[in-house]
Design a protein around this motif. Structure first.
Motif, PDB file in Angstrom:
ATOM      1  N   THR A 174     -39.390 -49.312  -7.908  1.00 12.62           N
ATOM      2  CA  THR A 174     -40.119 -48.075  -7.603  1.00 12.62           C
ATOM      3  C   THR A 174     -39.328 -47.117  -6.715  1.00 12.62           C
ATOM      4  N   LYS A 175     -38.409 -47.641  -5.895  1.00 12.39           N
ATOM      5  CA  LYS A 175     -37.639 -46.748  -5.009  1.00 12.39           C
ATOM      6  C   LYS A 175     -36.803 -45.761  -5.824  1.00 12.39           C
ATOM      7  N   MET A 176     -36.444 -46.170  -7.052  1.00 13.91           N
ATOM      8  CA  MET A 176     -35.651 -45.281  -7.904  1.00 13.91           C
ATOM      9  C   MET A 176     -36.479 -44.108  -8.421  1.00 13.91           C
ATOM     10  N   ILE A 177     -37.805 -44.293  -8.509  1.00 13.28           N
ATOM     11  CA  ILE A 177     -38.676 -43.202  -8.959  1.00 13.28           C
ATOM     12  C   ILE A 177     -38.616 -42.065  -7.948  1.00 13.28           C
ATOM     13  N   THR A 178     -38.804 -42.415  -6.682  1.00 15.65           N
ATOM     14  CA  THR A 178     -38.763 -41.421  -5.604  1.00 15.65           C
ATOM     15  C   THR A 178     -37.399 -40.735  -5.557  1.00 15.65           C
ATOM     16  N   LYS A 179     -36.358 -41.524  -5.751  1.00 14.86           N
ATOM     17  CA  LYS A 179     -34.995 -41.006  -5.653  1.00 14.86           C
ATOM     18  C   LYS A 179     -34.670 -40.032  -6.785  1.00 14.86           C
ATOM     19  N   LEU A 183     -46.272 -49.285  -7.357  1.00 17.01           N
ATOM     20  CA  LEU A 183     -45.977 -48.344  -8.443  1.00 17.01           C
ATOM     21  C   LEU A 183     -47.039 -47.254  -8.524  1.00 17.01           C
ATOM     22  N   ILE A 184     -48.315 -47.654  -8.436  1.00 19.50           N
ATOM     23  CA  ILE A 184     -49.402 -46.667  -8.478  1.00 19.50           C
ATOM     24  C   ILE A 184     -49.302 -45.710  -7.294  1.00 19.50           C
ATOM     25  N   ARG A 190     -46.902 -37.425  -8.109  1.00 20.64           N
ATOM     26  CA  ARG A 190     -47.680 -36.753  -9.152  1.00 20.64           C
ATOM     27  C   ARG A 190     -47.067 -37.012 -10.526  1.00 20.64           C
ATOM     28  N   LEU A 191     -46.789 -38.288 -10.778  1.00 16.01           N
ATOM     29  CA  LEU A 191     -46.176 -38.717 -12.031  1.00 16.01           C
ATOM     30  C   LEU A 191     -47.199 -39.473 -12.865  1.00 16.01           C
TER      31      LEU A 191
END
Length: 204
Positions: free
Chosen positions: A157-162, A194-195, A202-203
């Motif tokens: 999940t850290k890659m989503i933010t990045k 993840l949620i 806002r994904l």
């Protein structure tokens, strides 16, 4: 007399909505129907596990309730949608039968999402690797795909933010339960994480 040149089939294939299969994919598809190969990719039950007797009882009981074998309304069988609506209420989701659409399978649902809710050229986050046939659906609809790495608990999940702002992603496509093709089962802690991250970014 000059004959009419044959059609340029390659140009038709390239301009179509579905991209051509790669030779490797064609080999995989061919192998799936070999009698000595177990088809793990489709996630189907072995015929030995079919509840044949139970199925016979159900079909016998329901035979007199079948009024038509023709087409149903576009949203799907009303009785099924009503039952789904009732079930969803029991888990806290309010959805009337008129807001439910029955699809033929997950790939049809992904295609409808791609061509109706997303703009062509939108970026979709997904696990790397991901389910092969879903990639075809997204690519055929003109989507850009960006792979996120996995660990033993699922998508990182850290890659989503990045990557969210850099890639301007519109949607995350994930397979949390028995991921295809790795078989990873996302942990409950990772699912909650993840949620939270997707709400924050806002994904969808």
């Amino acid at each position: 007399m000059i004959s009419t040149p044959p059609p340029d089939w390659n140009s038709y294939v390239q301009s179509g909505i579905h991209q051509p299969n790669l030779p490797t994919i064609q080999e995989i598809n061919k192998a799936e129907f070999a009698p000595n190969v177990i088809r793990l990719g489709t996630g189907e039950l072995s015929p030995h596990l079919f509840p044949r007797e139970r199925m016979k009882q159900i079909f016998h009981r329901l035979a007199n309730l079948i009024d038509s074998l023709g087409y149903e309304e576009p949203k799907g069988l009303l009785f099924l949608r009503e039952q789904l609506s009732k079930y969803l209420k029991t888990i806290g989701i309010e959805a009337s039968s008129s807001t439910i659409l029955i699809v033929s399978g997950a790939l049809q649902a992904l295609q409808l999402i791609s061509i109706s809710l997303l703009q062509r050229g939108s970026t979709i986050f997904l696990e790397k690797p991901s389910y092969l046939y879903s990639l075809h659906v997204f690519q055929s609809a003109g989507m850009r795909l960006f792979g996120l790495p996995l660990d033993e608990n699922g998508v990182q999940t850290k890659m989503i933010t990045k990557q969210k702002k850099r890639q301007n992603a519109s949607l995350l496509y994930t397979i949390p339960s028995f991921h295809n093709p790795t078989g990873i089962l996302m942990s409950e802690e990772r699912r909650r994480e993840l949620i939270d991250v997707c709400e924050q970014e806002r994904l969808i």
